[in-house]
Design a protein around this motif. Structure first.
Motif, short mmCIF file in Angstrom:
data_model
loop_
_atom_site.label_atom_id
_atom_site.label_comp_id
_atom_site.label_asym_id
_atom_site.label_seq_id
_atom_site.Cartn_x
_atom_site.Cartn_y
_atom_site.Cartn_z
N GLU A 223 8.39 -33.52 -25.55
CA GLU A 223 9.23 -34.39 -24.72
C GLU A 223 8.42 -35.27 -23.77
N LEU A 224 7.17 -34.87 -23.48
CA LEU A 224 6.35 -35.67 -22.58
C LEU A 224 5.55 -36.76 -23.31
N LYS A 225 5.52 -36.71 -24.63
CA LYS A 225 4.78 -37.71 -25.40
C LYS A 225 5.27 -39.14 -25.16
N PRO A 226 6.59 -39.37 -25.09
CA PRO A 226 7.06 -40.75 -24.85
C PRO A 226 6.59 -41.34 -23.52
N LEU A 227 6.17 -40.47 -22.60
CA LEU A 227 5.66 -40.94 -21.31
C LEU A 227 4.15 -41.20 -21.36
N GLY A 228 3.54 -40.89 -22.49
CA GLY A 228 2.08 -41.01 -22.59
C GLY A 228 1.36 -39.83 -21.98
N ILE A 229 2.08 -38.73 -21.77
CA ILE A 229 1.47 -37.51 -21.22
C ILE A 229 1.15 -36.58 -22.38
N LYS A 230 -0.14 -36.35 -22.58
CA LYS A 230 -0.60 -35.48 -23.66
C LYS A 230 -0.84 -34.08 -23.11
N VAL A 231 -0.14 -33.10 -23.66
CA VAL A 231 -0.18 -31.73 -23.14
C VAL A 231 -0.88 -30.80 -24.13
N LYS A 232 -1.92 -30.12 -23.65
CA LYS A 232 -2.56 -29.07 -24.42
C LYS A 232 -2.00 -27.73 -23.96
N ILE A 233 -1.49 -26.95 -24.90
CA ILE A 233 -0.94 -25.63 -24.56
C ILE A 233 -2.08 -24.61 -24.51
N ASN A 234 -2.22 -23.98 -23.38
CA ASN A 234 -3.31 -23.04 -23.14
C ASN A 234 -2.75 -21.62 -23.11
N GLN A 235 -2.85 -20.91 -24.23
CA GLN A 235 -2.34 -19.54 -24.31
C GLN A 235 -3.42 -18.54 -23.90
N LEU A 236 -3.09 -17.73 -22.90
CA LEU A 236 -4.02 -16.71 -22.42
C LEU A 236 -3.33 -15.36 -22.37
N GLU A 237 -4.11 -14.30 -22.53
CA GLU A 237 -3.60 -12.94 -22.38
C GLU A 237 -2.88 -12.82 -21.04
N ALA A 238 -1.82 -12.01 -21.00
CA ALA A 238 -0.89 -12.01 -19.87
C ALA A 238 -1.58 -11.83 -18.52
N GLN A 239 -2.46 -10.84 -18.42
CA GLN A 239 -3.10 -10.58 -17.13
C GLN A 239 -4.03 -11.73 -16.74
N THR A 240 -4.75 -12.28 -17.71
CA THR A 240 -5.64 -13.40 -17.43
C THR A 240 -4.84 -14.62 -16.99
N ALA A 241 -3.73 -14.88 -17.68
CA ALA A 241 -2.87 -16.00 -17.31
C ALA A 241 -2.33 -15.83 -15.90
N ARG A 242 -1.95 -14.61 -15.57
CA ARG A 242 -1.43 -14.32 -14.24
C ARG A 242 -2.49 -14.60 -13.17
N GLN A 243 -3.72 -14.19 -13.44
CA GLN A 243 -4.81 -14.43 -12.49
C GLN A 243 -5.11 -15.91 -12.33
N GLN A 244 -5.09 -16.65 -13.45
CA GLN A 244 -5.33 -18.09 -13.39
C GLN A 244 -4.28 -18.77 -12.52
N GLN A 245 -3.04 -18.36 -12.71
CA GLN A 245 -1.97 -18.97 -11.94
C GLN A 245 -2.10 -18.62 -10.45
N GLN A 246 -2.33 -17.37 -10.15
CA GLN A 246 -2.40 -16.94 -8.75
C GLN A 246 -3.60 -17.54 -8.03
N ASN A 247 -4.62 -17.88 -8.77
CA ASN A 247 -5.81 -18.51 -8.18
C ASN A 247 -5.74 -20.04 -8.23
N LEU A 248 -4.58 -20.57 -8.64
CA LEU A 248 -4.36 -22.02 -8.74
C LEU A 248 -5.40 -22.68 -9.64
N LYS A 249 -5.70 -22.03 -10.75
CA LYS A 249 -6.62 -22.57 -11.74
C LYS A 249 -5.82 -22.99 -12.99
N TYR A 250 -4.92 -23.92 -12.80
CA TYR A 250 -4.09 -24.40 -13.91
C TYR A 250 -3.55 -25.77 -13.53
N ASP A 251 -3.00 -26.49 -14.49
CA ASP A 251 -2.33 -27.77 -14.25
C ASP A 251 -0.82 -27.54 -14.12
#
Length: 520
Positions: free
Chosen positions: A384-412
């Protein structure tokens, strides 16, 4: 962390000035169809990720919270329908005429799993220790508390800084569960590796990343409970594998089946696919500490580009509805008419044209691996973001690692969710909009002084009508700021073996396993 009820019912329970006594809802025998509960057996539940800790004063994941609630208990418990609180480890309470002092009487005869009696000293220590986590955990929820005083062995007095009608709901919060005074002579770190509580179970074995097993607390204060010998949560990240294990009787409960297979499970022999009323909301979070998400026009553009009705149809298979507010339906003061960006591609393009990235940009979306629903949502947003020219890469991480990335504000961008834990919006709104609320504003970096001020006013206001006005303003403001793009509200779905009796999920997402038994 969810939703719930109309506030009128909560006020009636929480603001009474007379001494009120109550019996815990789980204290009576629980059965289905008039059959007597059977004792014994081991319940096995499959979930997509493991718990991380038993220290609920600082943890932010439901896997840890719902597990620890079987070991540790609070003074008050949210009711089965999620609309009020009732005495639990507390026996009764009274409120002073000026509403600034709550005196709580404890149940007698309650012991921790090691046989040590529960006393007022344990309560004071527990609440004081939780309050100290204001910057790193849930201590902010205790802000109304000025002082906790031990009156006698079974009486505790809470002096408040200001009138706060939902105070008893604060005492029902998982972060205020009661632990032994001075952790029973251990350090906090050692204690939370193998906690001693008043709950129906205690730690049996934890092979991290594989399974966590609790065993019956033979000293539990509710006579005859728990019925089960043990309960074990197996970590099974793949939804189809969980489904096959349930159909093969290797597990008795699939904690979160994919909605794509939910209806088909209803026809599986010996299995019930059940929806429970929820306070659950799903959102797209933006990291406002990173460009271009510090730009409100970028955030609004993305929020306008998402077709929420299509998400509900494609991802939830109709089991849910589009979200419009920071609060979820059933939460006190939820505003069904709260304005927030809804699907409108022309408005999305107009907002982006005003932004620092009018021609689009490349970014990433953080998703927890093994979550089919989240991956499907991410793929739709990516498209849905393609028509805006926004290219999104989906970054799948193991649950605990993803949680840590988010809590440390290491994500877009990241897919997030919330489930209420008390029958009042304060817990979530403070967590979401106040950077001092222990979570950097739901780990987004959102920092709007006007939102912070509104939230502080609302949490200190005891008049329901005035609180409603303040929360209405807060919902409008946060919708306009779009630090989250609200996606949808959904029920809880569980697939359960018909052998399992007494299993109920509250609107907060948790469950009382002391009431569960296995039919012979």
């Amino acid at each position: 962390m969810g939703n719930r009820r109309r506030f009128g019912a909560v006020v009636a329970v929480l603001s009474g000035a007379a001494l009120v006594g109550g019996c815990a809802s789980g204290a009576t025998s629980t059965s289905e169809g008039g059959a007597k509960p059977t004792r014994g057996g081991s319940l096995v539940i499959a979930r997509s990720a493991d718990a991380t800790t038993f220290n609920t004063t600082t943890v932010h994941d439901n896997f840890s919270i719902f597990t620890t609630e079987q070991i540790l208990e609070p003074l008050f418990m949210v009711s089965e329908d999620g609309k009020s609180v009732e005495p639990w480890l507390a026996k009764s309470y009274s409120v002073s005429a000026d509403k600034l002092v709550y005196t709580v009487k404890l149940r007698t005869g309650v012991t921790f799993s090691d046989g040590t009696p529960l006393t007022a000293k344990d309560v004071k220590f527990s609440i004081d220790q939780s309050t100290k986590t204001a910057e790193t955990g849930w201590g902010y929820i205790n802000d109304p508390i000025k002082q906790v005083t031990v009156v006698d062995a079974h009486t505790v007095k809470f002096s408040l800084k200001y009138k706060f009608a939902p105070f008893l709901s604060v005492l029902s919060m998982f972060s205020n569960e009661i632990v032994p005074d001075q952790y029973g002579g251990r350090t906090a770190e050692k204690f939370y590796q193998d906690p001693v509580g008043t709950g129906p179970f205690l730690l049996g074995e934890w092979k991290k990343g594989r399974h966590l097993k609790l065993v019956r607390n033979e000293k539990y204060w509710q006579q005859g409970k728990p019925y089960l010998d043990s309960v074990q949560w197996n970590v099974v990240s793949d939804a189809n594998t969980r489904k096959l294990q349930l159909q093969g009787n290797q597990i008795q409960i699939d904690e979160a089946p994919d909605w794509s297979s939910f209806d088909s499970l209803k026809s599986s022999p010996g299995i019930t696919a059940k929806k429970f009323e929820s306070t659950q909301s799903s959102n797209l979070a933006f990291n406002l500490t990173r460009k271009p998400f510090s730009d409100v026009h970028v955030r609004r553009a993305i929020a306008h580009a998402i077709d929420r009705k299509a998400l509900v149809k494609a991802v939830l298979f109709g089991h849910g509805k589009p979200a419009n507010s920071l609060l979820a339906p059933g939460t006190p003061y939820y505003d069904k008419d709260a304005p927030s960006p809804s699907y409108d591609l022309s408005k999305a393009k107009a907002e982006l044209s005003k932004s620092s990235k009018p021609n689009g940009f490349s970014t990433s979306l953080l998703v927890r691996a093994g979550n089919g629903e989240a991956l499907a949502v991410a793929q739709i947003i990516q498209s849905e973001l393609k028509p805006l020219g926004i290219k999104v890469k989906i970054n799948q991480l193991e649950a605990q690692t993803a949680r840590q990335q988010q809590q440390n504000l290491k994500y877009d961008m990241a897919l997030t969710g919330w489930t209420m834990d008390i029958p009042d919006p304060d817990q979530w709104t403070t967590f979401a909009v106040d950077p001092a609320g222990g979570a950097k504003s739901d780990f987004t970096g959102y920092n709007n002084p006007q939102a912070i001020a509104l939230n502080k006013q609302a949490r200190k206001e005891s008049d329901p009508a005035k609180r409603e006005q303040l929360y209405a303003k807060l919902q409008r403001l946060t919708g306009q700021d779009s630090f989250l793009a609200y996606l949808y509200y959904s029920p809880y779905g569980d697939a359960i073996s018909n052998k399992v009796k007494g299993f109920h999920v509250t609107p907060l997402g948790n469950y009382h396993l002391e009431n569960v038994y296995l039919a012979k």
